[in-house]
Write an enzyme that holds these catalytic residues in place. Structure first.
Site, PDB file in Angstrom:
ATOM      1  N   HIS A  33       1.362   4.696  -2.628  1.00 17.15           N
ATOM      2  CA  HIS A  33       0.981   5.425  -3.843  1.00 17.15           C
ATOM      3  C   HIS A  33       2.240   6.094  -4.376  1.00 17.15           C
ATOM      4  CE1 HIS A  33      -3.402   5.212  -2.762  1.00 17.15           C
ATOM      5  NE2 HIS A  33      -2.866   5.098  -1.554  1.00 17.15           N
ATOM      6  N   HIS A  92       0.854  -1.196   0.000  1.00 15.57           N
ATOM      7  CA  HIS A  92       0.000   0.000   0.000  1.00 15.57           C
ATOM      8  C   HIS A  92       0.881   1.234   0.000  1.00 15.57           C
ATOM      9  CE1 HIS A  92      -3.894   2.000   1.690  1.00 15.57           C
ATOM     10  NE2 HIS A  92      -3.172   2.877   0.997  1.00 15.57           N
ATOM     11  N   ASP A 134       1.864   4.122   2.683  1.00 14.96           N
ATOM     12  CA  ASP A 134       0.806   4.908   2.033  1.00 14.96           C
ATOM     13  C   ASP A 134       1.376   6.033   1.160  1.00 14.96           C
ATOM     14  OD1 ASP A 134      -1.785   5.369   1.335  1.00 14.96           O
ATOM     15  OD2 ASP A 134      -2.452   6.147   3.262  1.00 14.96           O
ATOM     16  N   ASP A 135       1.717   7.169   1.760  1.00 12.99           N
ATOM     17  CA  ASP A 135       2.239   8.328   1.001  1.00 12.99           C
ATOM     18  C   ASP A 135       3.411   8.916   1.796  1.00 12.99           C
ATOM     19  OD1 ASP A 135      -0.044   8.740  -1.109  1.00 12.99           O
ATOM     20  OD2 ASP A 135      -1.049   8.485   0.820  1.00 12.99           O
ATOM     21  N   GLU A 138     -11.222   3.059   5.657  1.00 19.40           N
ATOM     22  CA  GLU A 138     -10.242   4.044   6.147  1.00 19.40           C
ATOM     23  C   GLU A 138     -11.053   5.143   6.821  1.00 19.40           C
ATOM     24  OE1 GLU A 138      -8.207   6.304   3.095  1.00 19.40           O
ATOM     25  OE2 GLU A 138      -6.657   7.036   4.483  1.00 19.40           O
ATOM     26  N   HIS A 166      -9.410   0.608  -1.518  1.00 18.78           N
ATOM     27  CA  HIS A 166      -9.402   1.279  -0.216  1.00 18.78           C
ATOM     28  C   HIS A 166     -10.820   1.149   0.361  1.00 18.78           C
ATOM     29  CE1 HIS A 166      -5.668   2.966  -1.577  1.00 18.78           C
ATOM     30  NE2 HIS A 166      -5.558   3.826  -0.577  1.00 18.78           N
TER      31      HIS A 166
END
Ligand code: HPA
Ligand code: ZN
Length: 356
Positions: free
Chosen positions: A21, A19, A290-291, A212, A209
């Site tokens: 991005h 996961h 994630d980011d 969340e 997703h």
């Protein structure tokens, strides 16, 4: 670096990231550099865009998923040519390699680039170049997951999926699966059933997703309507005991992102995440960044450390977490075998050290 003596062990674990991005690897420094190179005007009505430092400071104060997404979409507007995408992904691979990453399954958002006139081929060729280099120079295997933006109409997702460029990338094996991201709460999964049906017919892997910011019902409907094999985030699963049981029995992997969940205010601290409960109930999860460039430059190992600080897991618990992440990966049996062997030796060394 975490406070616990187990840090070197956490670093040595052969990690799988499911996961992440790729657009979320764009640091403020690179964002400003590319804006200048590509002559992209950054917002003048937001003081956060004064300098890379002010932008990084603003990233420390996201108020919600949507607040983050606002900056995320502005950020990616500086990506223009194939070299930009390659540099972005290569930067990620270097960080992740230092963290003990062995295998990555990476999201990207084609619609956000197509909408700005950047072709799918440009995006993909940059990412492919970085993936090839990561395999050769860092021994990191990777896959790409083509994500659709749920705040755009489902017709846009379908049109993108059916485009010649995307279909060609599926046929030639460059794309392993599809995903669904962006604002969750107002956009239930079932809006996207058609694109998931078409992806399944082509033999693609499927994730989305869910849970969340959206309710557990979105996790359930991702399973029933989209037929996902995996759930991204999924932390609100704890609110539904029946579904929790089902997910455990079906061995569906949740791709949990601890630091992201705190910074986007889904939970107030990592210790609030239901990871102990997931482990006890046999719910499989992996730990992901994630980011990372938006979330305090916390890459995968920082997320492992944050979990350790919150839960103080022992070597056997970490072995289970990593084993589940390996089993839940979309890579070859041979690659899984190599990671499992490494995991065994890292855990053996740790246990030997603890009993010495
Ligand atoms: N959730 C939804 N969309 C996203 C995320 C996320 O955590 N990161 C990047 N796009
Ligand atoms: Zn995400």
């Amino acid at each position: 670096m975490c406070k616990f003596g187990i840090h070197n062990f956490l670093k040595a674990l052969p990690k799988c990231e499911h996961h992440m991005h790729l657009e979320g690897a764009l640091t403020p420094a690179v964002l400003f550099k590319l804006a200048e190179k590509n002559q992209i005007a950054l917002p003048t009505d937001d003081a956060a865009f004064t300098s890379p430092e002010t932008l990084a400071e603003r990233y420390n104060h996201f108020t919600s998923l949507n607040d983050f997404l606002h900056y995320y979409y502005i950020g990616m507007s500086v990506l223009v040519d194939s070299a930009d995408y390659e540099a972005l992904a290569w930067d990620y691979f270097q960080h992740a390699s230092a963290d003990g990453l062995w295998h990555a399954e990476l999201f990207f958002d084609p619609q956000a680039h197509l909408d700005r006139g950047v072709s799918y081929e440009t995006v993909l060729s940059g990412f492919m170049a970085a993936r090839d280099r990561a395999q050769k120079e860092l021994d990191i295997s990777s896959e790409l997951i083509c994500c659709f933006l749920r705040h755009l109409p489902a017709s846009s997702a379908l049109e993108t999926f059916k485009s010649d460029a995307v279909q060609a990338s599926i046929k030639n094996g460059k794309i392993t699966g599809i995903g669904l991201d962006s604002s969750e709460a107002p956009f239930p999964p079932e809006l996207f059933t058609e694109v998931y049906e078409q992806a399944q017919a082509l033999g693609l892997r499927r994730t989305a997703h869910a849970g969340e910011e959206g309710p557990p019902a979105y996790i359930e409907r991702s399973l029933t309507d989209l037929k996902v094999e995996r759930v991204d985030h999924g932390i609100r699963l704890v609110e539904d005991a029946n579904l929790l049981q089902q997910i455990a029995e079906r061995q569906v992997l949740l791709t949990v992102c601890p630091v992201s969940n705190v910074l986007l205010r889904c939970v107030s601290s990592v210790s609030e995440l239901p990871l102990r409960k997931f482990l006890d109930m046999g719910v499989r999860f992996s730990i992901n960044s994630d980011d990372p460039a938006y979330f305090g430059t916390n890459y995968i190992l920082d997320n492992y450390c944050a979990v350790q600080e919150a839960f103080n897991f022992g070597a056997a618990e970490w072995e289970k977490i990593c084993e589940n992440a390996i089993h839940g990966s979309w890579c070859s049996a041979e690659r899984k075998g190599a990671m499992l062997a490494k995991l065994k030796s890292v855990v053996r060394d740790q246990l030997a050290m603890e009993t010495a």
